[in-house]
Design a protein around this motif. Sequence first.
Motif, mmCIF file in Angstrom:
data_model
loop_
_atom_site.group_PDB
_atom_site.id
_atom_site.type_symbol
_atom_site.label_atom_id
_atom_site.label_comp_id
_atom_site.label_asym_id
_atom_site.label_seq_id
_atom_site.Cartn_x
_atom_site.Cartn_y
_atom_site.Cartn_z
ATOM 1 N N ASP A 178 -27.098 -47.194 140.843
ATOM 2 C CA ASP A 178 -26.664 -46.244 141.560
ATOM 3 C C ASP A 178 -25.991 -46.498 142.963
ATOM 4 O O ASP A 178 -26.299 -47.324 143.597
ATOM 5 C CB ASP A 178 -27.590 -45.058 141.989
ATOM 6 N N ALA A 181 -27.799 -46.590 146.249
ATOM 7 C CA ALA A 181 -28.781 -47.619 146.441
ATOM 8 C C ALA A 181 -28.338 -48.740 146.803
ATOM 9 O O ALA A 181 -28.616 -49.563 147.752
ATOM 10 C CB ALA A 181 -29.777 -47.312 145.203
ATOM 11 N N ALA A 213 -33.244 -43.854 150.172
ATOM 12 C CA ALA A 213 -33.828 -45.013 149.880
ATOM 13 C C ALA A 213 -35.046 -45.361 150.190
ATOM 14 O O ALA A 213 -36.031 -45.738 149.766
ATOM 15 C CB ALA A 213 -33.079 -46.287 150.520
ATOM 16 N N TYR A 243 -31.635 -54.001 139.638
ATOM 17 C CA TYR A 243 -32.038 -52.904 139.721
ATOM 18 C C TYR A 243 -32.256 -52.422 138.538
ATOM 19 O O TYR A 243 -32.068 -52.866 137.267
ATOM 20 C CB TYR A 243 -30.831 -51.959 140.120
ATOM 21 N N SER A 247 -31.709 -47.145 140.572
ATOM 22 C CA SER A 247 -31.832 -47.036 142.109
ATOM 23 C C SER A 247 -33.184 -47.901 142.441
ATOM 24 O O SER A 247 -33.572 -48.296 143.443
ATOM 25 C CB SER A 247 -32.063 -45.860 142.713
ATOM 26 N N SER A 249 -34.761 -50.945 143.278
ATOM 27 C CA SER A 249 -34.383 -52.205 143.775
ATOM 28 C C SER A 249 -35.444 -53.353 143.635
ATOM 29 O O SER A 249 -36.484 -53.270 144.133
ATOM 30 C CB SER A 249 -33.988 -52.186 145.117
#
Length: 255
Positions: A178, A181, A213, A243, A247, A249
Amino acid sequence: MISPIFVGHGSPMMAIQDTPCTEFLLAYGQKLKPKAIVIFTAHWETEVLTISATNDVYETIYDFRGFPDELFQIKYPAKGDIALAQSLAERFQAQGIPVALDSERGLDHGSWVPLSRMFPTPECPVIQVSVNPYLPPAEQYRIGEALRGLDQEDILIVGSGATVHNLRALNWHATEPDAWAVAFDDWLVKNTQDQNLEALFNYATEAPNAKMAVPRPEHFIPLYITMGSGDPQRPAEVIHRSYEVGSLSYLAVSF
């Protein structure tokens, strides 16, 4: 010398699934021979910084639910080290940081999941340390500073969390990360590599998409602790970035 690292541990499924992140963790772990590991886990929250202090094999804690039975069969039989735990406590106390020791708690999945992929067979002591998500970033950094120099003793410091960790924003149909992100991580990487501590300490108001986030900071603050523990003369290095589900991470940084 072994540089401190921040790693994203994401879903517990990374313990049994092969992904770009788990491939990175295995390859990175194969390059290291730490004498001990000190790991700050997002899944152990305490008001007072607390250090695992045992010489025994840790219990493997399954602090999750709704996952395959296979995950609940995994054991990660790492041992602790009371003498090292006490040495760490003395470092914190010398800097005026309140600290407690815990002889009972096992390893939660914020610890054993990434460690099991980095070091499938535990060969050195592991010291697990809690986090207090309510302390400001500057104070998290100061906690890390108390551990500076351990890298010269070949003690690996690990911050286990995630830079973007918003489970309500996961995009299960995503085929690529995304954009929001990625923008947050881009900002974070730039300011980390530039050693712009003022901006980093004020990420909540300066970073793009910060509230998305980091809806709650427990997974984010291990980054500051790890950053503080590194040599400020050594530039930060992004050692992995990937990822999942849009989103989530898996950004990893060495300091």
